[in-house]
Design an enzyme around this catalytic site. Sequence first.
Site, PDB file in Angstrom:
ATOM      1  N   GLU A   1     -97.883  63.472  39.841  1.00  0.00           N
ATOM      2  CA  GLU A   1     -97.765  63.258  41.279  1.00  0.00           C
ATOM      3  C   GLU A   1     -96.360  62.783  41.619  1.00  0.00           C
ATOM      4  O   GLU A   1     -96.129  61.648  42.052  1.00  0.00           O
ATOM      5  CB  GLU A   1     -98.861  62.287  41.732  1.00  0.00           C
ATOM      6  CG  GLU A   1    -100.247  62.864  41.472  1.00  0.00           C
ATOM      7  CD  GLU A   1    -101.389  61.879  41.698  1.00  0.00           C
ATOM      8  OE1 GLU A   1    -101.126  60.747  42.156  1.00  0.00           O
ATOM      9  OE2 GLU A   1    -102.546  62.242  41.419  1.00  0.00           O
TER      10      GLU A   1
ATOM     11  N   GLU B   1    -103.109  58.780  49.642  1.00  0.00           N
ATOM     12  CA  GLU B   1    -102.844  60.139  49.164  1.00  0.00           C
ATOM     13  C   GLU B   1    -101.846  60.808  50.103  1.00  0.00           C
ATOM     14  O   GLU B   1    -102.147  61.062  51.271  1.00  0.00           O
ATOM     15  CB  GLU B   1    -104.140  60.966  49.116  1.00  0.00           C
ATOM     16  CG  GLU B   1    -105.175  60.455  48.119  1.00  0.00           C
ATOM     17  CD  GLU B   1    -104.941  60.973  46.709  1.00  0.00           C
ATOM     18  OE1 GLU B   1    -103.947  61.709  46.504  1.00  0.00           O
ATOM     19  OE2 GLU B   1    -105.755  60.652  45.817  1.00  0.00           O
TER      20      GLU B   1
END
Length: 427
Positions: free
Chosen positions: A184, A384
Amino acid sequence: MERLLVVLVAVVTLVASGRHDEYASNSVIGIKLRDRSDLKLLSTLESDLDLDIWQDGMPGARDAMVMTTPATQYALIDALDNNGVEYYVVVQNVAKHLEEEEDHLFQWRSQRNSRMIFQDYPRYAEIEAYMESIANQYPNLATLVTAGPSYEGRIIKYLKISTTNFTDTSKPIYFMDAMIHAREWVTTPVALYSIYRLVENLRTEDADLRTDVDWIILPVVNPDGYEYTHTNERLWRKTRSINPLNATCIGVDANRNFDASFNTVGVSSNPCAITYPGITPFSEPETGYIRDIMAEYLNRIQIYMNIHSYGNYVLFGFGDHSLPSNAVHVHHVGAAMGAAIDTMKLPQAGYYLVGNSASVLYSTSGSAQDYGQLVGIPFSYTLELPGYSYLFSVPPEYVDQINEETWRGIAVSARLAKLYYGARSSN
């Protein structure tokens, strides 16, 4: 027709070659979730097939994204067909997708004369050097702390930012970390940009965030995995520890390794699976450092932000569908954060969805978010970030946008949480 497209994908991907060969036969499939039963089906399939879910979908609002391998593709498709669930091909050839990301990043860097560290995807040594330079240049404001070595021996460090050297207990602490999941990449620039805004580029409108709040910022929780994504396997997610019971299976899902309903739901017993939680809670040194920071400053940490990518969510505990006693306040701060980010969002980005992680998505256990809430941090979140249509391969051109809009949300959440801290301190 959908089934035919997926079968063709399996044939086409066989011809891929290059640095990302391990993904040459993999595809990414979008799944249109209609209701909670579809979400439950996908959760069951994730466990049964050891699926790699890239984006957790929300029925009627956001499609799920799943990377399939030759071993899982047909079983997944059969289950979706048997239940009447629509799906479509998002990425035909994951290897090609990653090669294009790599080529684009190289071209982008070659065309820029200069760039700030938070505008790019820096290596771990660069991140360490940046934090050291901040501490050296601003000794009355920033303190560099060594948490300890990672499994492979990289030194994990974080910055404490305070105008009073953490001595004023009337000030709440905002603790954020990033890169607990190695692939990520876009998460660490947000943490680095937060350092920049608090230390190097404080603006008038944010003066209160530096004077009234103390900060702990840990830009890379999982440096071993992060480096591995640069040198070996771009989509690696876990830590890099060696399993004592199965040396062929490397790593643990660090965001399933916390002592919060550990190893109960949303995990895999397969040590090679991406959601494998480890043998015991805090088996990974990396998660132990987060636990230790929380323990050291528990009476003052007002908000904990565990930054992930991707999906546009602000989530809070608990992963078993239960709620913290202050759930209304937690939702209030989270919703304000999401709304603040949405005021700057790009048209192609989804609006932030806010809520209990199990209710919005599905049940999980052992998460950092849940552990923070469980041990007594009043506001503990999973954030997120956006992926747009690029999944984990967000082009660097979007990093400034994500940094700016996320900082706006961070600022709002810090101010609101501070108001609640005043009430907490007076009780």
